[in-house]
Design a protein around this motif. Structure first.
Motif, PDB file in Angstrom:
ATOM      1  N   ASP A   4       0.823  -1.206   0.000  1.00  0.00           N
ATOM      2  CA  ASP A   4       0.000   0.000   0.000  1.00  0.00           C
ATOM      3  C   ASP A   4       0.861   1.261   0.000  1.00  0.00           C
ATOM      4  N   LYS A   5       1.914   1.264   0.805  1.00  0.00           N
ATOM      5  CA  LYS A   5       2.788   2.428   0.882  1.00  0.00           C
ATOM      6  C   LYS A   5       3.523   2.616  -0.451  1.00  0.00           C
ATOM      7  N   ASN A  10       4.189   5.572  -5.679  1.00  0.00           N
ATOM      8  CA  ASN A  10       4.102   5.582  -7.137  1.00  0.00           C
ATOM      9  C   ASN A  10       3.028   6.558  -7.623  1.00  0.00           C
ATOM     10  N   THR A  11       1.901   6.593  -6.946  1.00  0.00           N
ATOM     11  CA  THR A  11       0.818   7.508  -7.305  1.00  0.00           C
ATOM     12  C   THR A  11       1.267   8.952  -7.150  1.00  0.00           C
ATOM     13  N   ASN A  12       1.967   9.257  -6.077  1.00  0.00           N
ATOM     14  CA  ASN A  12       2.459  10.614  -5.859  1.00  0.00           C
ATOM     15  C   ASN A  12       3.453  11.017  -6.939  1.00  0.00           C
ATOM     16  N   GLU A  13       4.311  10.097  -7.367  1.00  0.00           N
ATOM     17  CA  GLU A  13       5.278  10.409  -8.420  1.00  0.00           C
ATOM     18  C   GLU A  13       4.560  10.762  -9.723  1.00  0.00           C
ATOM     19  N   VAL A  14       3.511  10.028 -10.048  1.00  0.00           N
ATOM     20  CA  VAL A  14       2.747  10.304 -11.268  1.00  0.00           C
ATOM     21  C   VAL A  14       1.998  11.622 -11.130  1.00  0.00           C
ATOM     22  N   ALA A  15       1.389  11.859  -9.982  1.00  0.00           N
ATOM     23  CA  ALA A  15       0.591  13.063  -9.771  1.00  0.00           C
ATOM     24  C   ALA A  15       1.435  14.332  -9.817  1.00  0.00           C
ATOM     25  N   GLN A  29       6.456   6.580 -20.025  1.00  0.00           N
ATOM     26  CA  GLN A  29       5.095   6.525 -20.556  1.00  0.00           C
ATOM     27  C   GLN A  29       4.238   7.689 -20.072  1.00  0.00           C
ATOM     28  N   VAL A  30       4.381   8.082 -18.816  1.00  0.00           N
ATOM     29  CA  VAL A  30       3.585   9.189 -18.277  1.00  0.00           C
ATOM     30  C   VAL A  30       3.958  10.495 -18.966  1.00  0.00           C
ATOM     31  N   GLU A  31       5.258  10.752 -19.147  1.00  0.00           N
ATOM     32  CA  GLU A  31       5.700  11.983 -19.800  1.00  0.00           C
ATOM     33  C   GLU A  31       5.235  12.028 -21.257  1.00  0.00           C
TER      34      GLU A  31
END
Length: 71
Positions: A4-5, A10-15, A29-31
């Protein structure tokens, strides 16, 4: 680190990602997705479409044709 952590990290890095022109050539891929989305939003704002077709304008910038031209 728990699963979970790790997901939260990972979610914070994408956000935290923002559009950058270098995203077009990035291997991330996100960029790449942000660059594509930015281009589509800009096209929709300026042309009213995301189909990558540009309307014809005259010398004064007035619309000559709504047919669009593939780019």
């Amino acid at each position: 680190m728990s699963k979970d952590k790790n997901n939260i990290t990972n979610t914070n890095e994408v956000a935290e990602k923002n559009y950058d022109v270098s995203g077009y050539t990035s291997s991330n891929q996100v960029e790449k997705g942000l660059a594509t989305t930015h281009e589509q939003a800009t096209d929709a704002y300026t042309e009213g479409t995301v189909d990558a077709k540009i309307d014809q304008l005259d010398e004064q910038g007035e619309l000559k044709s709504h047919n669009g031209e593939d780019i």
